[in-house]
Design an enzyme around this catalytic site. Structure first.
Site, PDB file in Angstrom:
ATOM      1  N   GLY A 224       0.833  -1.197   0.000  1.00  0.00           N
ATOM      2  CA  GLY A 224       0.000   0.000   0.000  1.00  0.00           C
ATOM      3  C   GLY A 224       0.862   1.239   0.000  1.00  0.00           C
ATOM      4  O   GLY A 224       2.066   1.162   0.277  1.00  0.00           O
TER       5      GLY A 224
ATOM      6  N   CYS B 247       5.354  -6.159   1.332  1.00  0.00           N
ATOM      7  CA  CYS B 247       5.761  -4.758   1.213  1.00  0.00           C
ATOM      8  C   CYS B 247       5.247  -3.945   2.411  1.00  0.00           C
ATOM      9  O   CYS B 247       5.678  -4.173   3.532  1.00  0.00           O
ATOM     10  CB  CYS B 247       5.289  -4.204  -0.131  1.00  0.00           C
ATOM     11  SG  CYS B 247       6.081  -2.654  -0.557  1.00  0.00           S
ATOM     12  N   TYR B 248       4.277  -3.043   2.206  1.00  0.00           N
ATOM     13  CA  TYR B 248       3.734  -2.312   3.354  1.00  0.00           C
ATOM     14  C   TYR B 248       3.187  -3.289   4.397  1.00  0.00           C
ATOM     15  O   TYR B 248       3.299  -3.048   5.608  1.00  0.00           O
ATOM     16  CB  TYR B 248       2.628  -1.369   2.868  1.00  0.00           C
ATOM     17  CG  TYR B 248       1.860  -0.662   3.970  1.00  0.00           C
ATOM     18  CD1 TYR B 248       2.454   0.363   4.710  1.00  0.00           C
ATOM     19  CD2 TYR B 248       0.540  -1.011   4.260  1.00  0.00           C
ATOM     20  CE1 TYR B 248       1.743   1.019   5.718  1.00  0.00           C
ATOM     21  CE2 TYR B 248      -0.175  -0.372   5.260  1.00  0.00           C
ATOM     22  CZ  TYR B 248       0.430   0.649   5.984  1.00  0.00           C
ATOM     23  OH  TYR B 248      -0.271   1.290   6.979  1.00  0.00           O
TER      24      TYR B 248
ATOM     25  N   HIS C   9       7.537  -8.046  -4.170  1.00  0.00           N
ATOM     26  CA  HIS C   9       6.177  -8.423  -4.568  1.00  0.00           C
ATOM     27  C   HIS C   9       6.148  -9.796  -5.243  1.00  0.00           C
ATOM     28  O   HIS C   9       6.385  -9.899  -6.438  1.00  0.00           O
ATOM     29  CB  HIS C   9       5.596  -7.367  -5.512  1.00  0.00           C
ATOM     30  CG  HIS C   9       5.275  -6.095  -4.807  1.00  0.00           C
ATOM     31  ND1 HIS C   9       4.073  -5.868  -4.192  1.00  0.00           N
ATOM     32  CD2 HIS C   9       6.034  -4.998  -4.569  1.00  0.00           C
ATOM     33  CE1 HIS C   9       4.088  -4.678  -3.617  1.00  0.00           C
ATOM     34  NE2 HIS C   9       5.264  -4.126  -3.831  1.00  0.00           N
TER      35      HIS C   9
ATOM     36  N   GLU D 269       3.647 -11.443  -6.054  1.00  0.00           N
ATOM     37  CA  GLU D 269       2.443 -11.624  -6.881  1.00  0.00           C
ATOM     38  C   GLU D 269       2.602 -11.146  -8.325  1.00  0.00           C
ATOM     39  O   GLU D 269       1.778 -11.452  -9.169  1.00  0.00           O
ATOM     40  CB  GLU D 269       1.244 -10.908  -6.224  1.00  0.00           C
ATOM     41  CG  GLU D 269       1.293  -9.377  -6.223  1.00  0.00           C
ATOM     42  CD  GLU D 269       2.108  -8.777  -5.070  1.00  0.00           C
ATOM     43  OE1 GLU D 269       2.990  -9.479  -4.539  1.00  0.00           O
ATOM     44  OE2 GLU D 269       1.887  -7.597  -4.724  1.00  0.00           O
TER      45      GLU D 269
ATOM     46  N   ASP E 242     -19.057 -13.592 -20.611  1.00  0.00           N
ATOM     47  CA  ASP E 242     -19.703 -13.548 -19.292  1.00  0.00           C
ATOM     48  C   ASP E 242     -21.211 -13.767 -19.397  1.00  0.00           C
ATOM     49  O   ASP E 242     -21.782 -14.600 -18.690  1.00  0.00           O
ATOM     50  CB  ASP E 242     -19.454 -12.202 -18.594  1.00  0.00           C
ATOM     51  CG  ASP E 242     -17.982 -11.863 -18.525  1.00  0.00           C
ATOM     52  OD1 ASP E 242     -17.175 -12.803 -18.581  1.00  0.00           O
ATOM     53  OD2 ASP E 242     -17.641 -10.674 -18.428  1.00  0.00           O
TER      54      ASP E 242
ATOM     55  N   LYS F 108     -12.180 -13.333 -14.653  1.00  0.00           N
ATOM     56  CA  LYS F 108     -12.563 -13.642 -16.032  1.00  0.00           C
ATOM     57  C   LYS F 108     -12.081 -15.034 -16.481  1.00  0.00           C
ATOM     58  O   LYS F 108     -12.825 -15.784 -17.101  1.00  0.00           O
ATOM     59  CB  LYS F 108     -11.972 -12.588 -16.957  1.00  0.00           C
ATOM     60  CG  LYS F 108     -12.409 -12.719 -18.372  1.00  0.00           C
ATOM     61  CD  LYS F 108     -13.167 -11.504 -18.756  1.00  0.00           C
ATOM     62  CE  LYS F 108     -13.894 -11.649 -20.050  1.00  0.00           C
ATOM     63  NZ  LYS F 108     -14.979 -10.683 -20.115  1.00  0.00           N
TER      64      LYS F 108
END
Ligand code: XMP
Length: 504
Positions: free
Chosen positions: A52, A79-80, A165, A167, A222, A360
């Site tokens: 963040g 991180c944060y 990070h 991710e 969708d 998705k």
């Protein structure tokens, strides 16, 4: 349940949830300051604290509920999130205005979080503040050249922090690190979109019972999948496909042929004339969008009155839309008329949104299980206002026909060359200017058609696709040969930003 991701405002929070799901762990995102009771209601086996923009020293820095920290639930701070853990457990985080941003290499790493990852590890850094001393009993378990405390572990071995990070794709082994964390935490990894189809069906059945459901089908993955889900659930439904005359070649037939045999009660509304006459003389793109949105709602409303009553309206809202509109109320309205949003409240529908928790690619998986043909399941995104925003200026029947033919040639060529899935979106744009050319001995004036093809992850940013020159050459030849109204074909080599993907 799997993992609760507490969001402290990182641009990557959604990616964390996504990676965890890719690893088979169900995950949901809650605001960083969510009270403990609410977190606990989800019965998480682990919690991840996202990154963040704040500094732990800011007076109003967002913090997790302290009861989480003493709960014994395994935690990973990113991180944060790592700085929060260190700060709250009594270590020290130093403020810094200097930013470490970009790729770095771990020169040292150890312990179960890095199990199986021997050797040099590239990681993605994006931080200013840094951990300078650890809470009592904690250990630094990784370091980079610049950052001596790049990952930490608490004495119980159940709480971890990483300054980088894991991710993002720029941390190539990030997924393995997350997998190790899931293993340490004992999180079950049995979340598979294919397996949730039956629970989605049960949920829909329970929610609507014997009542009738209305839904709009646009031809996108969708809404088609949603229609299939309702059909499979045996719910009484009416799927409305509005043909506004701004569709691509063969699109409507494709949708009808895909859905009807699978039991979808599909009604096609012929509204081409109505839309085209409402759009006559209109050149402003936003005005076009407004008119299309308005007409769409009217058509839908008429069907609802004619065929009603329908207590329920089903929508294909996805998880990113839910997060986006929760975090940023303005963001939701950008998308309203795309998916039959903005229907007047007087219609009194109760909304059902079975895909609210799905990404998705998970919907694509559900679609595969439900038998949606690949042509629709893996199709490029197509804007709600359709070809209207791909003809610059006024829309006429003739221009629509020219664009449809050129576009079909381009897309067919991409498929034949095996390039269709390499690009995120591809289409033709008609520029209604006449440029000169020669055919035989005579001069001929024809439209300009621009080919647009981009690579992207989510459409928010995009790069123009480096299609082979030979391929582009063939497409230009085919279009000018088969669509004589076109005199010139150009290729758009602008990325987003500064351009947008669409031309209007
Ligand atoms: P832009 O042009 O904004 O497009 O870079 C990003 C993505 O959004 C689609 N797009 C729209 N979709 N209604 C839609 O449903 C619209 O008015 C609209 N405008 C753009 C575009 O096709 C791309 O996928």
């Amino acid at each position: 349940m799997g993992v609760v991701v507490l969001d402290f405002g990182s641009q990557y929070t959604l990616l964390i949830a996504r990676r965890l799901r890719e690893l088979g762990a169900f995950s949901i995102i809650l605001p960083g300051t969510t009270p403990w009771e609410e977190i606990q209601a989800h019965r998480p086996h682990a919690v991840v604290l996202s990154g963040g923009p704040a500094s732990v020293h800011d007076p109003d820095a967002p913090r997790p509920d302290p009861r989480l920290l003493s709960s014994g639930i395994p935690i990973l701070g990113i991180c944060y999130g790592m700085q929060l853990l260190v700060h709250l457990f009594g270590g020290e985080v130093a403020r810094s205005d200097r930013r470490e941003y970009g790729r770095a290499d771990l020169v040292r790493h150890e312990g179960p979080l890095f199990r199986g990852l021997e050797g040099e590890l590239g990681v993605w850094m994006s931080h200013s503040d840094a951990v300078v001393s650890l809470p009592r009993g904690w250990k630094a378990i990784a370091a980079t050249q610049e950052c001596p405390i790049a990952a930490v572990a608490d004495p119980t071995g159940r709480i971890f922090g990483v300054q980088f990070h894991p991710e993002v794709v720029h941390t190539p082994k990030g997924k393995e690190i997350l997998r190790n964390f899931l293993e340490i935490a004992g999180v079950a990894r049995n979340w598979r979109p294919a397996e949730i189809v039956s629970s989605l069906i049960e949920k829909v059945k329970k929610e609507v019972g014997r009542e009738r459901v209305l839904l709009g089908v646009s031809g996108g993955v969708d809404s088609c999948t949603l229609a299939l889900l309702l059909a499979k659930a045996g719910v009484e439904h009416l799927a409305v496909f509005v043909d506004h005359g701004l569709l691509r070649e063969g699109e409507r037939e494709e949708v009808v042929q895909a859905l009807r045999p699978l039991g979808v009660n599909l009604r096609v509304v012929e509204a081409q004339k109505r839309f085209l006459s409402a759009l006559r003389g209109v050149t402003d793109p936003e005005e076009k969008r407004k008119i299309i949105g308005r007409e769409f709602i009217r058509v839908f409303e008429e069907v609802a009155w004619e065929e009603g009553p329908f207590p329920y309206l089903a929508q294909g809202t996805l998880y990113p839309d839910v997060i986006e509109s929760a975090g940023n109320p303005g963001a939701a309205t950008i998308k309203t008329h795309h998916n039959v949003g903005g229907l007047p409240e007087e219609l009194g529908f109760e909304l059902i949104e079975p895909f609210r928790e799905l990404f998705k690619d998970e919907v694509r998986e559900v679609a595969r299980v439900l038998g949606l043909p690949d042509e629709i399941r893996l199709r490029h995104p197509f804007p709600g206002p359709g070809l209207a925003v791909r003809i610059l200026g006024e829309i006429t029947e003739e221009r629509l026909q020219v664009l449809r033919r050129a576009d079909a040639i381009f897309i067919q060529a991409l498929r034949e060359a095996g390039l269709y899935r390499d690009v995120w979106q591809a289409f033709c744009v008609l520029i209604p200017l006449r440029t000169v050319g020669v055919v035989g001995d005579t001069r001929r004036y024809g439209y300009v058609v621009a080919l647009r093809a981009v690579t992207s992850v989510d459409g928010m940013t995009a790069d123009w696709a480096r299609l082979p020159q030979e391929f582009l050459d063939q497409v230009a030849r085919r279009i000018t040969r088969q669509v004589p109204e076109v005199g010139r074909v150009v290729y758009d080599i602008t990325s987003k930003p500064p351009a947008t993907i669409e031309w209007e």
